[in-house]
Design an enzyme around this catalytic site. Sequence first.
Site, short mmCIF file in Angstrom:
data_model
loop_
_atom_site.label_atom_id
_atom_site.label_comp_id
_atom_site.label_asym_id
_atom_site.label_seq_id
_atom_site.Cartn_x
_atom_site.Cartn_y
_atom_site.Cartn_z
CD GLN A 59 -1.71 -2.25 1.89
OE1 GLN A 59 -0.55 -2.66 1.92
NE2 GLN A 59 -2.70 -2.93 2.44
CG ASP A 78 -6.76 -0.84 9.92
OD1 ASP A 78 -5.54 -0.61 9.94
OD2 ASP A 78 -7.45 -0.82 8.88
O1 MRU Z 1 -5.30 -3.60 4.72
P1 MRU Z 1 -5.62 -2.15 4.54
O2 MRU Z 1 -4.93 -1.55 3.36
O3 MRU Z 1 -7.10 -1.88 4.56
O4 MRU Z 1 -5.01 -1.46 5.83
C1 MRU Z 1 -5.13 -0.10 5.98
C2 MRU Z 1 -4.36 0.45 7.10
O5 MRU Z 1 -3.74 -0.24 7.85
C3 MRU Z 1 -4.46 1.90 7.28
O6 MRU Z 1 -3.29 2.41 7.83
C4 MRU Z 1 -5.62 2.17 8.23
O7 MRU Z 1 -6.81 1.62 7.73
C5 MRU Z 1 -5.83 3.59 8.47
S1 MRU Z 1 -6.65 4.28 7.12
C6 MRU Z 1 -7.04 5.85 7.32
#
Ligand code: MRU
Length: 378
Positions: free
Chosen positions: A210, A251
């Site tokens: 990401q 999260d």
């Molecule tokens: O697996 P993902 O890409 O959904 O994980 C996202 C994250 O860990 C982000 O850092 C988190 O959701 C914060 S988003 C504002």
Amino acid sequence: MLISGNHYQSIKYVPRSQDGYGQHVIILDQRCLPFQVKFEKLYSSEDVIQAISEMHLRGAPLIGITAAFGVVFACSEAIKSQEASVIKEQAKKIISARPTAVNTENLINYIMQKISKVDTLEKKEKTALHLAKKLIEEDIEACRMIGKHGLDIIRTISETKAGPVNILTHCNAGWLACVDYGTATSPIYLANKEGIKIHVWVDETRPRNQGSRLTVWELTENGINNTLITDNAGGYLMQKGMVDLVLVGSDRTTITGNVANKIGTYLKALAAKDNNIPFWVALPGTTFDNDSDLKPEKIKIEERSSNEVSHVEGLIDNQIRSVLISCDKVVCSNPSFDITPSRLVTGLITERGLCKASKQSILKLFPEKITQKYDNEK
Ligand code: MRU
């Protein structure tokens, strides 16, 4: 935020049209970034479940809002089949599509509670739609306010040094993970707008990358100076005095200030602590777990496919392809999130202001969290 100079938001609701198209949401298919900008339409609760679990979209706030539209679609499916039970069944499935991000559970429970108070299926759909649309506006405003509060932290650091403020971030907690602005990125965008010199170290964030695929892209599109690093480089950069601040999203954060975020966040927090570098977490109120007694070890950590570890995706001959990077019989483990204990967190940046990662401090800003239990069964 900007893509090629034009303003976009990560989700848009389109109502039922006269020409026969059903209501839907348009999302940016994040599996294609940064190679292609592709939009996708989701029409049904099953479309929403698939998009969330296969990560066409991701990031706790955006997952939560899309999930809310999943309930709207489930209501209209209940109207078509005249089966009210569809709503509850689909809501449960949506929550379990990405279990660690608590925004989904919070927002779905909130909508389910509200629609349980109206009688007909048509009224339930109307109520759910009204709330889901409102959630989009609320998320934008929350992220904008997170930016304002987080800006003070960046400004203070900038006043103590000549060069740019070096910020290290992990995963993507940007506008792509929310609706606009982002959480961790919102103070960065605002600081840049204010003319504060910023440079962001972006962790690549294996296994889904990401960082390299989303954060680098969105920062670059929005004119933020950034450098991609491997996930293992952060500690070294901190020891060398090349990081002024670590800024990440979340999260799920417990009322006691323990932060679940993308796997690898904990290691960055440990390195930050050892090097006396502030470690801040930016999150909206919807990312707090409403269970005030929740022990961090009780947080469900999503285990994703081993394929994400054994393979890596990239652009080959102008096509997005996946290649094996280990033995073909490799055994992989893929826990997707970790928990950073509150003792390693300098503080939280929320839409209501800054607070310590402690129950007392969080509840001072969010007093309603102490009683926020929902009366429908989970
Ligand atoms: O697996 P993902 O890409 O959904 O994980 C996202 C994250 O860990 C982000 O850092 C988190 O959701 C914060 S988003 C504002």
